[in-house]
Design a protein around this motif. Structure first.
Motif, PDB file in Angstrom:
ATOM      1  N   MET A 102      16.003   6.254  28.097  1.00 47.62           N
ATOM      2  CA  MET A 102      17.206   5.571  28.239  1.00 47.62           C
ATOM      3  C   MET A 102      16.886   4.008  27.952  1.00 47.62           C
ATOM      4  SD  MET A 102      19.323   4.647  31.772  1.00 47.62           S
ATOM      5  CE  MET A 102      21.111   4.105  31.698  1.00 47.62           C
ATOM      6  N   ALA A 103      17.961   3.743  26.871  1.00 45.06           N
ATOM      7  CA  ALA A 103      18.043   2.292  26.255  1.00 45.06           C
ATOM      8  C   ALA A 103      18.278   1.312  27.379  1.00 45.06           C
ATOM      9  CB  ALA A 103      18.712   2.288  25.046  1.00 45.06           C
ATOM     10  N   LEU A 104      17.869  -0.029  26.988  1.00 42.91           N
ATOM     11  CA  LEU A 104      18.378  -1.035  27.998  1.00 42.91           C
ATOM     12  C   LEU A 104      19.870  -1.407  28.007  1.00 42.91           C
ATOM     13  CD1 LEU A 104      16.546  -2.690  29.847  1.00 42.91           C
ATOM     14  CD2 LEU A 104      15.265  -1.221  27.948  1.00 42.91           C
ATOM     15  N   ARG A 105      20.254  -1.426  26.786  1.00 38.73           N
ATOM     16  CA  ARG A 105      21.791  -1.763  26.714  1.00 38.73           C
ATOM     17  C   ARG A 105      22.654  -0.621  27.716  1.00 38.73           C
ATOM     18  NH1 ARG A 105      24.725  -6.346  25.208  1.00 38.73           N
ATOM     19  NH2 ARG A 105      26.998  -5.562  24.990  1.00 38.73           N
ATOM     20  N   PRO A 106      22.654   0.726  27.757  1.00 37.08           N
ATOM     21  CA  PRO A 106      23.319   1.442  28.435  1.00 37.08           C
ATOM     22  C   PRO A 106      23.049   1.511  29.894  1.00 37.08           C
ATOM     23  CG  PRO A 106      22.657   2.688  26.530  1.00 37.08           C
ATOM     24  CD  PRO A 106      21.805   1.413  26.608  1.00 37.08           C
ATOM     25  N   PHE A 107      21.604   0.973  30.179  1.00 41.81           N
ATOM     26  CA  PHE A 107      21.400   0.706  31.549  1.00 41.81           C
ATOM     27  C   PHE A 107      22.081  -0.398  32.268  1.00 41.81           C
ATOM     28  CE2 PHE A 107      18.277  -1.487  34.154  1.00 41.81           C
ATOM     29  CZ  PHE A 107      18.461  -0.822  35.244  1.00 41.81           C
ATOM     30  N   PHE A 108      22.164  -1.423  31.540  1.00 39.24           N
ATOM     31  CA  PHE A 108      22.828  -2.866  31.865  1.00 39.24           C
ATOM     32  C   PHE A 108      24.483  -2.368  31.900  1.00 39.24           C
ATOM     33  CE2 PHE A 108      19.385  -5.508  30.021  1.00 39.24           C
ATOM     34  CZ  PHE A 108      18.624  -5.301  31.200  1.00 39.24           C
ATOM     35  N   GLU A 109      24.965  -1.708  30.885  1.00 38.63           N
ATOM     36  CA  GLU A 109      26.200  -1.445  31.117  1.00 38.63           C
ATOM     37  C   GLU A 109      26.644  -0.659  32.242  1.00 38.63           C
ATOM     38  OE1 GLU A 109      26.714   0.406  27.152  1.00 38.63           O
ATOM     39  OE2 GLU A 109      27.196  -1.234  26.263  1.00 38.63           O
ATOM     40  N   SER A 110      25.784   0.311  32.359  1.00 37.10           N
ATOM     41  CA  SER A 110      25.929   0.928  33.832  1.00 37.10           C
ATOM     42  C   SER A 110      26.140   0.306  35.032  1.00 37.10           C
ATOM     43  CB  SER A 110      24.902   2.370  33.742  1.00 37.10           C
ATOM     44  OG  SER A 110      25.075   2.979  35.041  1.00 37.10           O
ATOM     45  N   ALA A 111      24.994  -0.515  35.067  1.00 34.67           N
ATOM     46  CA  ALA A 111      24.804  -1.507  36.314  1.00 34.67           C
ATOM     47  C   ALA A 111      26.047  -2.246  36.679  1.00 34.67           C
ATOM     48  CB  ALA A 111      23.734  -2.460  35.980  1.00 34.67           C
ATOM     49  N   PHE A 126      16.976  -1.780  41.005  1.00 33.84           N
ATOM     50  CA  PHE A 126      17.441  -2.105  39.682  1.00 33.84           C
ATOM     51  C   PHE A 126      16.445  -2.879  38.772  1.00 33.84           C
ATOM     52  CE2 PHE A 126      20.017  -5.608  37.578  1.00 33.84           C
ATOM     53  CZ  PHE A 126      20.608  -4.664  36.383  1.00 33.84           C
ATOM     54  N   ARG A 127      15.723  -3.963  39.622  1.00 36.66           N
ATOM     55  CA  ARG A 127      14.610  -4.562  39.048  1.00 36.66           C
ATOM     56  C   ARG A 127      13.449  -3.736  38.592  1.00 36.66           C
ATOM     57  NH1 ARG A 127      15.670  -8.930  43.625  1.00 36.66           N
ATOM     58  NH2 ARG A 127      16.907 -10.446  42.366  1.00 36.66           N
ATOM     59  N   ARG A 128      13.179  -2.767  39.373  1.00 38.41           N
ATOM     60  CA  ARG A 128      12.032  -2.052  38.909  1.00 38.41           C
ATOM     61  C   ARG A 128      12.284  -1.071  37.754  1.00 38.41           C
ATOM     62  NH1 ARG A 128      11.789  -0.866  45.388  1.00 38.41           N
ATOM     63  NH2 ARG A 128      10.363  -2.223  46.101  1.00 38.41           N
ATOM     64  N   ARG A 129      13.493  -0.678  37.676  1.00 35.10           N
ATOM     65  CA  ARG A 129      13.851   0.295  36.551  1.00 35.10           C
ATOM     66  C   ARG A 129      13.983  -0.613  35.289  1.00 35.10           C
ATOM     67  NH1 ARG A 129      13.318   5.097  34.173  1.00 35.10           N
ATOM     68  NH2 ARG A 129      15.306   5.747  33.295  1.00 35.10           N
ATOM     69  N   PHE A 130      14.545  -1.591  35.489  1.00 32.03           N
ATOM     70  CA  PHE A 130      14.327  -2.629  34.102  1.00 32.03           C
ATOM     71  C   PHE A 130      12.836  -2.581  33.733  1.00 32.03           C
ATOM     72  CE2 PHE A 130      13.856  -7.140  33.078  1.00 32.03           C
ATOM     73  CZ  PHE A 130      14.296  -7.154  31.774  1.00 32.03           C
ATOM     74  N   HIS A 131      12.265  -3.208  34.643  1.00 38.04           N
ATOM     75  CA  HIS A 131      10.691  -3.427  34.257  1.00 38.04           C
ATOM     76  C   HIS A 131      10.368  -2.092  33.595  1.00 38.04           C
ATOM     77  CE1 HIS A 131      10.419  -6.473  37.646  1.00 38.04           C
ATOM     78  NE2 HIS A 131      10.905  -6.850  36.754  1.00 38.04           N
ATOM     79  N   ALA A 132      10.485  -0.828  34.149  1.00 41.08           N
ATOM     80  CA  ALA A 132       9.940   0.417  33.338  1.00 41.08           C
ATOM     81  C   ALA A 132      10.514   0.553  32.010  1.00 41.08           C
ATOM     82  CB  ALA A 132      10.400   1.625  34.423  1.00 41.08           C
ATOM     83  N   LEU A 133      12.038   0.484  31.883  1.00 41.04           N
ATOM     84  CA  LEU A 133      12.478   0.708  30.665  1.00 41.04           C
ATOM     85  C   LEU A 133      11.957  -0.376  29.675  1.00 41.04           C
ATOM     86  CD1 LEU A 133      16.175   1.453  31.831  1.00 41.04           C
ATOM     87  CD2 LEU A 133      14.322   2.972  30.937  1.00 41.04           C
ATOM     88  N   ALA A 134      11.691  -1.635  30.060  1.00 40.27           N
ATOM     89  CA  ALA A 134      11.488  -2.723  29.257  1.00 40.27           C
ATOM     90  C   ALA A 134       9.976  -2.388  28.657  1.00 40.27           C
ATOM     91  CB  ALA A 134      11.752  -3.926  29.770  1.00 40.27           C
ATOM     92  N   SER A 135       9.106  -2.035  29.557  1.00 37.76           N
ATOM     93  CA  SER A 135       7.859  -1.881  29.245  1.00 37.76           C
ATOM     94  C   SER A 135       7.791  -0.561  28.057  1.00 37.76           C
ATOM     95  CB  SER A 135       7.018  -1.255  30.740  1.00 37.76           C
ATOM     96  OG  SER A 135       6.972  -2.397  31.432  1.00 37.76           O
ATOM     97  N   GLN A 136       8.471   0.355  28.485  1.00 36.67           N
ATOM     98  CA  GLN A 136       8.513   1.514  27.554  1.00 36.67           C
ATOM     99  C   GLN A 136       9.091   0.986  26.033  1.00 36.67           C
ATOM    100  OE1 GLN A 136      11.116   4.617  28.855  1.00 36.67           O
ATOM    101  NE2 GLN A 136       9.806   4.708  30.849  1.00 36.67           N
TER     102      GLN A 136
END
Length: 358
Positions: free
Chosen positions: A1-10, A346-356
């Motif tokens: 999952m890309a970061l932009r869609p993740f943030f839009e969903s949040a 939310f923060r942990r998922r951000f770290h996971a996606l950003a690390s990827q």
């Protein structure tokens, strides 16, 4: 999952009206901004939007300035509070050390409405701190304490004979050319500010729970920190009051990589980000929480050497020295009314996606 869609969903799910995030390594980083900086009138989040950074003030301002005071010999980790704040002499806090304040092992309560204890007189805060009872013997527990960092901020201000904001500007912002991205008491006419809470609902409930008068709570307003104690102290305190952009946080975080930077040496970075609380409930450096602390917001994507901090307004910064990576996540979750949801997933998922993505 890309970061932009993740943030839009949040944003759609109501995590926060707006988000600004920056992640990367060194000069290679990505910035995403989306959502509403303010709801009425509508104003979109931009790269220039300043967020209320809340408790990120603790490690980035008070922690960094304390490390610089160690270098100059103005303080040492073993300096007691009473040596600097003479008004506390004879009180329980007087023998608490700077190291214990930095690592949240001081024994001080997690939070107190100092504006109530001082009856609206900010100049009386040091004396009132001398009357505060400790909750446990210093050095025996880790209990996150805003009171401890307010105390440390007052000590730094007393030693330098100037405000913490001026000291931070002189020693950090000006040398790093960050005046357009970080600072205290931002002027709403000059800065693109993210909105805050219209009413201090959570703080009002906390004051009432202590049986104190909530009418002492300082008024909220645009450009004022969410934290009532910081507002009481003129918007500048050791625990809260810093505002800024994701870019500004990312730039100052580069000082905390193993090679050091323009402000901190590698040895100072190592001292600040190494655990000084072995065997206690949390692994704490000088203001920083380490990723080995149970239940912290780092998540499994970051290594055990990572360190970071969160803020009540919905902000966080984590640095992973092994990956040499920085993760800045800023939200205005308390706008227009305060939310008390757990942002750790939310923060942990951000770290996971950003690390990827890295």
């Amino acid at each position: 999952m890309a970061l932009r869609p993740f943030f839009e969903s949040a944003v759609r799910c109501g995590v926060a009206p707006g988000i600004a995030a920056q992640w990367g390594r060194g000069d290679r980083s990505t910035i995403e901004v989306l959502g509403r900086a303010t709801t009425e009138p509508f104003r979109a989040v931009a790269k220039e939007t300043w967020f209320d950074l809340a408790s990120l003030t603790k490690p980035l301002v008070t922690g960094v300035l304390t490390v610089l005071a160690f270098r100059d010999g103005e303080l040492s980790p073993e300096t007691p509070v009473g040596e600097v704040l003479r008004e506390t002499s004879g009180g329980p806090i007087a023998e608490v050390t700077v190291s214990q304040l930095l690592t949240h092992t001081s024994g001080l309560p997690a939070w107190l409405p100092l504006y109530c204890l001082a009856k609206g007189r900010a100049e009386d805060v040091p004396k009132r701190l001398g009357e505060v009872a400790l909750d446990y013997p210093p050095g025996t527990q880790v209990v996150y304490s805003c009171v401890g960092f307010i105390t440390l901020g007052l000590m730094l201000s007393r030693l330098s004979d100037q405000g913490l904001d001026t000291l931070f500007a002189q020693q950090v912002l000006i040398p790093m050319s960050l005046n357009d991205d970080l600072g205290f008491c931002p002027d709403p006419s000059l800065r693109n500010l993210s909105g805050g809470a219209a009413e201090p609902r959570v703080e009002t409930e906390a004051v009432q729970a202590l049986g104190l008068d909530p009418s002492w709570i300082p008024a909220t307003g645009c450009g004022l920190p969410d934290d009532g104690n910081a507002r009481f102290l003129g918007g500048v305190a050791g625990n809260a009051g810093l505002f800024g952009t994701a870019r500004g946080i990312f730039e100052i975080a580069q000082e905390l990589l193993p090679s050091g930077g323009a402000i901190l040496t590698p040895d100072e970075v190592e001292a600040a980000t190494t655990s000084h609380t072995p065997g206690l409930q949390q692994a704490r450096g000088y203001g920083w929480q380490l990723a080995t602390s149970p239940g912290c917001s780092a998540g499994p994507a970051l290594t055990d050497r990572a360190f970071g901090h969160n803020g009540f307004t919905g902000v966080s910064l984590w640095v992973d020295p092994v990956q040499r990576a920085i993760f800045v996540l800023l939200t205005n979750r308390n706008h227009p009314s305060q939310r008390q949801m757990d942002l750790h997933p939310f923060r942990r998922r951000f770290h996971a996606l950003a690390s990827q993505a890295l």
